[in-house]
Scaffold this active site. Structure first.
Site, PDB file in Angstrom:
ATOM      1  N   GLY A  59      22.033 -10.808  71.522  1.00  0.00           N
ATOM      2  CA  GLY A  59      21.189 -11.742  72.239  1.00  0.00           C
ATOM      3  C   GLY A  59      20.836 -12.945  71.401  1.00  0.00           C
ATOM      4  CD  GLU A 128      20.224  -7.557  67.967  1.00  0.00           C
ATOM      5  OE1 GLU A 128      20.668  -7.619  69.116  1.00  0.00           O
ATOM      6  OE2 GLU A 128      20.655  -8.255  67.028  1.00  0.00           O
ATOM      7  CG  HIS A 243      28.176  -5.529  63.493  1.00  0.00           C
ATOM      8  ND1 HIS A 243      27.868  -4.239  63.833  1.00  0.00           N
ATOM      9  CD2 HIS A 243      27.344  -6.320  64.230  1.00  0.00           C
ATOM     10  CE1 HIS A 243      26.905  -4.240  64.736  1.00  0.00           C
ATOM     11  NE2 HIS A 243      26.564  -5.499  64.994  1.00  0.00           N
ATOM     12  NE  ARG A 292      23.877  -7.586  62.743  1.00  0.00           N
ATOM     13  CZ  ARG A 292      24.245  -8.488  63.624  1.00  0.00           C
ATOM     14  NH1 ARG A 292      24.917  -9.551  63.237  1.00  0.00           N
ATOM     15  NH2 ARG A 292      23.945  -8.330  64.901  1.00  0.00           N
ATOM     16  CG  HIS A 354      29.718  -9.401  62.936  1.00  0.00           C
ATOM     17  ND1 HIS A 354      30.285  -9.359  64.194  1.00  0.00           N
ATOM     18  CD2 HIS A 354      28.410  -9.705  63.136  1.00  0.00           C
ATOM     19  CE1 HIS A 354      29.374  -9.611  65.109  1.00  0.00           C
ATOM     20  NE2 HIS A 354      28.222  -9.848  64.492  1.00  0.00           N
ATOM     21  NE  ARG A 389      25.039 -13.385  62.125  1.00  0.00           N
ATOM     22  CZ  ARG A 389      25.015 -12.792  63.328  1.00  0.00           C
ATOM     23  NH1 ARG A 389      24.207 -13.241  64.262  1.00  0.00           N
ATOM     24  NH2 ARG A 389      25.785 -11.770  63.592  1.00  0.00           N
TER      25      ARG A 389
END
Length: 542
Positions: A59, A128, A243, A292, A354, A389
């Site tokens: 999202g 997340e 990822h 991540r 990713h 990120r």
């Protein structure tokens, strides 16, 4: 038909702004530039919807007025971003992008994007990894990117001309080095020039450096290579985010692997190994919702012990999520296609390349160090991401910086900063490595765990498999871009003798804040090889 070496363009088109890429950053910029009265031309090497944006599942991370968790704020989103970036974010850039999020999402909805809403009308939100609150708005459950792409393409139709099946090869420059156009190849390999005083690179990332990636086949680092050849510099290219959870489809999987969005863990799924043991327990205070880089590295370390005899994947147990098929239809469909029922059994997953956290050095208005050349989205290094990120900040960045870049072009044109020229160019010659060999050594030696010996092996393999070629086909342009990107990455990774964010050195396992809290800047030397910029230049752009 293909172009002959050194041959000039056979056709020409003109505009005020040429945008390379039809993802969220490119189309947002094109639409805003059109609103400002500019003649805009968009170019993409595939079809309009074939970029990476449509694959984004999670999202858009944004704190909307009146629609946020109690205690959440734009400032809290800024803090989470800075923490995830591991000391390498540009705080001013973070504040500009995160602060611009609410207005950007509002504009996107005005352009037709439909986000998931609660019965009362407020937007549904999820959480997340790395986020301290539920602030990720989404569409179609786990199809946010597809909805963003659909809305922007629909808004562009009839408003912005798009040249599909045209690959950007090289920037056209004046004798003073200003960019004033773009040399491209059409679908038949015929060269042409798009003459414009401003070129915006919104060409996406470089996931195809690796054997397994969440990126589509078009993510070959073309914009990064073009910018370096035009005289721009890049930074933070060693930080490639893996990822933690793409669908594991078997040993030796190649190309784009289906993503299992982080939002599945945000809704309660947990990572377990083949014995059923929790992978993230005791690793990080947030456990399965850690950033991540932490989760991907933890999975990699965990698999080194081959628990239960399995050394190449773990499992994501989402069986406790009610109505999984409705909330995550894309994930559910991909799992069923692979023979896995995620409602009844754990999903086999593994890390895969990713997102490129670094790229062409630019500010939050898209301006690079080369007059006339702008960059936005994943190809750009604005300072938002730093060393890693934060989840769902990428669509946010594309929306905010795409808009700001268009406004910067309009302003620069208005005050006469940009050059107009006739635009002459010929197809360049560049080093091209064998793609299969490149992907194999990058995956083996320059992925999550790296060391000096392995990085040297990558360099040797690239040297042995590289041949200078005239870039007269799409494949050669892509392979040349991957070659430059790989060399830039290993140069920066070898210099960074520490572990930080998604750059993990097995021979330098600790973070070194005395020497490591600066970005390594890469440029091309006169022979076209990526080298680290001198310290003075680095201080000037990092």
């Amino acid at each position: 038909m293909s172009a002959t070496p050194g041959r000039g363009p056979l056709w020409e088109a003109r505009a005020d702004l040429v945008v390379v890429g039809t993802g969220v950053a490119g189309l947002t910029a094109a639409l805003r530039a059109r609103e400002l009265g500019l003649r805009v031309l968009v170019v993409t090497k595939a079809s309009g919807g074939d970029g990476n944006t449509r694959w984004a599942q999670g999202g858009v991370a944004v704190v909307l007025p009146g629609e946020h968790d109690e205690g959440d704020s734009v400032e809290a989103h800024v803090v989470d971003t800075l923490v995830a970036g591991a000391g390498l974010c540009d705080e001013d850039a973070v504040r500009a992008v995160v602060g611009g999020g609410p207005a950007a999402v509002t504009r996107l909805r005005e352009r037709g994007a439909v986000f998931d809403a609660l019965p009362g009308g407020a937007l549904a939100r999820t959480r997340e990894g790395g986020h301290s609150a539920f602030r990720v708005v989404h569409a179609g459950g786990d199809a946010t990117g597809a909805e963003v792409e659909r809305a922007l393409l629909a808004a562009s139709h009839g408003q912005v001309p798009v040249l599909e099946d045209h690959i950007a090869v090289d920037a056209v420059r004046t004798p003073l080095g200003q960019v004033c156009g773009l040399l491209v190849l059409d679908g038949n390999g015929v060269p042409g020039v798009l003459t414009a005083p401003a070129v915006l690179l919104a060409s996406g990332g470089l996931g195809q450096l690796y054997q397994a990636t969440s990126n589509p086949e078009v993510a070959t680092g073309d914009g990064l290579a073009l910018a370096l050849r035009a005289g721009a510099v890049a930074a933070d290219v060693e930080f490639v985010q893996f990822h933690p959870t793409v669908l594991y489809t078997g040993r030796g999987a190649r190309g784009r692997c289906p993503l299992v969005t982080e939002a599945v863990r945000g809704e309660g799924a947990v990572l377990v190994d083949a014995t059923g043991a929790r992978v993230m327990r005791g690793v990080h205070p947030l456990e399965d919702l850690a950033p991540r880089d932490v989760v991907a590295a933890a999975i990699t370390r965990h698999l080194a012990g081959a628990p239960g005899g399995v050394d190449d994947h773990v499992f994501l147990d989402a069986t406790g999520i009610p109505d999984l098929a409705r909330r995550f239809p894309t994930v559910h469909s991909a799992c069923l296609a692979a023979g896995v029922d995620p409602s009844a059994e754990p999903i086999p997953v593994a890390p895969a390349a990713h997102f490129a956290c670094g790229g062409v050095v630019s500010d939050v208005d898209g301006r690079t160090g080369v007059t006339g050349l702008y960059a936005a989205g994943e190809v750009a290094r604005t300072g938002l991401h730093g060393a890693n990120r934060l989840a769902s900040n990428s669509l946010l960045e594309g929306l905010v910086v795409g808009t700001r870049a268009a406004e910067a072009v309009a302003a620069d044109l208005a005050v006469g900063l940009l050059a107009r020229c006739a635009g002459t160019a010929s197809l360049p010659t560049a080093p091209v490595a064998d793609r299969d060999s490149l992907q194999r050594v990058m995956s083996r030696y320059a992925a999550i765990g790296r060391d000096a010996e392995g990085l040297a092996v990558v360099g040797s393999v690239l040297d042995l498999s590289t041949v200078d070629r005239v870039l007269d086909t799409r494949q050669l342009v892509e392979d040349a871009a991957l070659t430059v990107a790989a060399r830039a990455l290993i140069a920066a990774a070898a210099e960074r003798e520490e572990s930080r964010g998604c750059h993990v050195r097995t021979d330098f396992t600790e973070r070194d804040d005395l020497r490591g809290r600066r970005s390594h800047v890469v440029r091309l030397n006169p022979s076209g090889q990526p080298v680290l910029a001198d310290p003075v230049a680095a201080r000037g752009v990092a």
